[in-house]
Design an enzyme around this catalytic site. Structure first.
Site, PDB file in Angstrom:
ATOM      1  CE  LYS A   1      -4.189   1.517   0.262  1.00 28.04           C
ATOM      2  NZ  LYS A   1      -4.861   1.700  -0.986  1.00 28.04           N
TER       3      LYS A   1
ATOM      4  CG  ASP B   1      -6.453  -0.432  -3.030  1.00 27.11           C
ATOM      5  OD1 ASP B   1      -5.229  -0.610  -3.165  1.00 27.11           O
ATOM      6  OD2 ASP B   1      -7.003   0.636  -3.356  1.00 27.11           O
TER       7      ASP B   1
ATOM      8  CG  ASP C   1      -4.227 -11.473   9.256  1.00 31.22           C
ATOM      9  OD1 ASP C   1      -4.563 -12.657   9.050  1.00 31.22           O
ATOM     10  OD2 ASP C   1      -4.415 -10.900  10.336  1.00 31.22           O
TER      11      ASP C   1
END
Ligand code: NAD
Length: 423
Positions: free
Chosen positions: A222, A288, A312
Site C-alpha cells: 500500500k 486494494d 493476513d
C-alpha cells in the site's frame, strides 16, 4: 534421547538433516484443536507408515501452550515449550486461544517472535471437488509469503486517553511537526518496516519461486499511501531482486526505466526476452487492487510477497476462494535457522470444541507442508491424493457438506479414517 532423533540444519550448506525417526513437538491447540489434531495425526502416521514401511516414523512429543498449559502450569506459554520448539527445529500446532487479560497479546505472535519466524507461508490452491463460491477456483494457485515480525503487528500501541498516547502524539506534533490534528481521545499504534526485515522476506519468496519454477513474484503493498513503510517494502524488494538475483529475475522497475529511456516497445521486448530466458518476473500491485485481481485475474499471480497486515487479509480472501479456512494450511519459517512451526490458519472455533465435527484438512495439509519441508515427499503426496479422493467421494465434514449436494456427512474422526482408507 539419541542424537539421531534431532532434525538439524547444516549452517554451511543450509541443508536440513532429517533422521529416520525424528522427534517432532506438537501443540494440540485449544477449542477444536484436540479434535482436528487427533484425526490429522492419525493420517500423518498412517501415510508415513505406508510410504516407508517402518523405515521412517515420527516420534511425536506433546508440548504445552494455550489453555492446556495454563491449566497445568499456570502459564500460557511455558519456557520449556519454547525451548523444545527451538531444540527440535520442526514442529506443528493447532489453533490457540488468545488469552484475555493474560499479559500476552497473542500466543501465535509470541511464538513467532520467540523463534524469529519471519515468513508466514500460506500456499493457496484448489483441490478438485472442494466447494467454492467462484466459477474457476482452479485458476488460483498462489503461495503467499507474509512478513511475520513487523508492521503494525509489532505490538506498539497505546490506548486512547492514556498518558503514553498523549506523550507520543505531543511528541509527534511538537518535535516532528506531524501534519495532523490529533484528537485527545486517539489511540495510537506504530507501523514498523525495516530494510533487513523486508529484504529477508522478499529473498525467501524469490528463492522459493526459483526452486519451484514459478513464473512471477508479486510485491503487494500500500505504498501509494504509506510511502516509507509499504512503499519502502516495494522499493527494497525491487532493489534486492536486481542486486541479488540479477541473472534470474526481471523487474517491473527495470521495465519502467527502459520505457522512459527507450520507449514502451523496447521495454516490452526486454521483458519478453527475459520471460523466454526463463527469468522470474518481479512485479508489484497495490493491495486494494490485488483483492480484486485475485477474483478477476488470479492466473496472473503465483508467488506473493507482502507485509504482515496485507498478508493476513489476502490469505483469508484467497482461502475463501478455494474452500475456506477449514482447508487452508500454513507455516511459520525462519529459512536461516531452519526453525519451522506448521499450523492450521484458522482459530479455535470455541463454539464447536469437542463436537468432533470440524474439518481437519487445514492442520492435515499443514502436516503435508511439514513432510515436504522434511523431504518426505512420498508420504506428503499420498495424503494429498487421499484427501482429494475423499472429497471427490463427497464424504466430508459439515463445512463442505453444507455446500454440496448428495454428500455424506462425516465427523472429524470419520473423515480422518476415510482418508486413511483412501491412502
Ligand atoms: P475461528 O477461525 O476460530 O472461527 C471462525 C469460524 O470459522 C468458525 O465459527 C467456524 O465456522 C469456521 N471454522 C474455523 N475452523 C474450522 C474448521 N477446521 N472446519 C470448519 N470450519 C471452521 O475464528 P474466531 O472465532 O475469530 O477466533 C476464535 C479464537 O481463535 C480467538 O481466541 C482467536 O484469537 C483465535 N485464533 C487463533 C488462531 C491461531 O491459533 N492460529 C488464528 C485465528 C484466531
Amino acid at each position: 534421547m539419541q542424537d539421531n532423533q534431532l532434525i538439524t540444519k547444516d549452517p554451511r550448506s543450509g541443508e536440513l538433516k532429517v533422521p529416520n525417526h525424528p522427534i517432532i513437538p506438537f501443540i494440540i491447540g485449544d477449542g477444536i484443536g484436540p479434535d482436528i489434531w487427533r484425526a490429522a495425526s492419525r493420517v500423518l502416521d498412517a501415510a508415513v507408515e505406508k510410504a516407508y514401511l517402518g523405515e521412517r516414523s515420527i516420534q511425536w512429543k506433546e508440548v504445552l501452550a494455550g489453555e492446556k498449559a495454563h491449566d497445568k502450569t499456570g502459564e500460557w506459554l511455558p519456557k520449556e515449550t519454547v525451548d523444545d520448539l527451538k531444540k527440535y527445529l520442526v514442529s506443528i500446532k493447532g489453533p490457540l486461544t488468545t488469552p484475555i487479560g493474560g499479559g500476552m497479546r497473542s500466543l501465535n505472535v509470541a511464538l513467532r517472535k520467540a523463534l524469529d519466524l519471519y515468513v508466514c507461508l500460506r500456499p493457496t490452491k484448489w483441490y478438485p471437488g472442494v466447494p467454492s463460491p467462484v466459477l474457476h477456483p482452479e485458476w488460483v494457485d498462489m503461495v503467499i509469503f507474509r512478513e511475520n515480525t513487523e508492521d503494525i503487528y509489532a505490538g506498539i500501541e497505546y490506548v486512547a486517553g492514556s498518558a503514553e498516547s498523549k506523550k507520543l502524539t505531543d511528541f509527534l506534533s511538537s518535535e516532528l511537526q506531524a501534519d495532523y490534528d490529533f484528537l485527545p481521545n486517539s489511540g495510537v499504534g506504530v507501523k514498523v518496516a525495516s530494510k533487513s526485515g523486508c529484504e529477508r522476506l522478499v529473498r525467501a519468496a524469490i528463492e522459493y519461486a526459483l526452486i519451484n519454477k514459478r513464473k512471477s513474484v508479486t510485491l503487494v503493498h500500500k505504498g501509494n499511501i504509506m510511502k516509507f513503510t509499504e512503499g519502502a517494502f516495494k522499493n527494497w524488494g525491487y532493489q534486492l531482486a536486481e542486486s541479488e538475483f540479477a541473472d534470474q529475475t526481471y523487474t517491473w522497475d527495470q521495465w519502467e526505466r527502459t520505457k522512459s529511456e527507450k520507449g514502451e516497445e523496447a521495454a516490452n521486448q526486454e521483458q519478453e526476452a527475459a520471460t523466454s530466458a526463463g527469468k522470474i518476473i518481479i512485479k508489484d500491485v497495490i493491495a486494494d487492487n490485488f483483492l480484486q485481481q485475485i477474483l478477476l485475474n488470479p492466473r496472473d499471480y503465483e508467488v506473493i510477497a507482502t507485509m504482515n497486515l496485507n498478508g493476513d487479509y489476502i490469505s483469508d480472501a484467497l482461502a475463501a476462494i478455494v474452500g475456506g479456512i477449514g482447508i487452508a494450511p500454513g507455516a511459520n519459517i525462519n529459512y536461516q535457522t531452519g526453525h519451522a512451526l506448521f499450523e492450521a490458519t484458522h482459530g479455535t472455533a470455541p463454539r464447536f470444541a469437542n463436537t468432533d465435527s470440524m474439518n481437519p484438512s487445514s492442520v492435515l495439509l499443514s502436516g503435508v507442508m511439514m513432510l515436504e519441508y522434511m523431504g518426505w515427499q512420498e508420504a506428503a503426496n499420498s495424503i494429498t491424493a487421499a484427501l482429494v479422493k475423499t472429497i471427490k467421494q463427497k464424504k466430508v465434514t459439515v463445512d463442505f457438506y453444507n455446500q454440496m449436494s448428495d454428500a455424506t456427512l462425516l465427523k472429524t474422526s470419520e473423515f480422518g479414517s476415510q482418508i486413511i482408507e483412501n491412502l
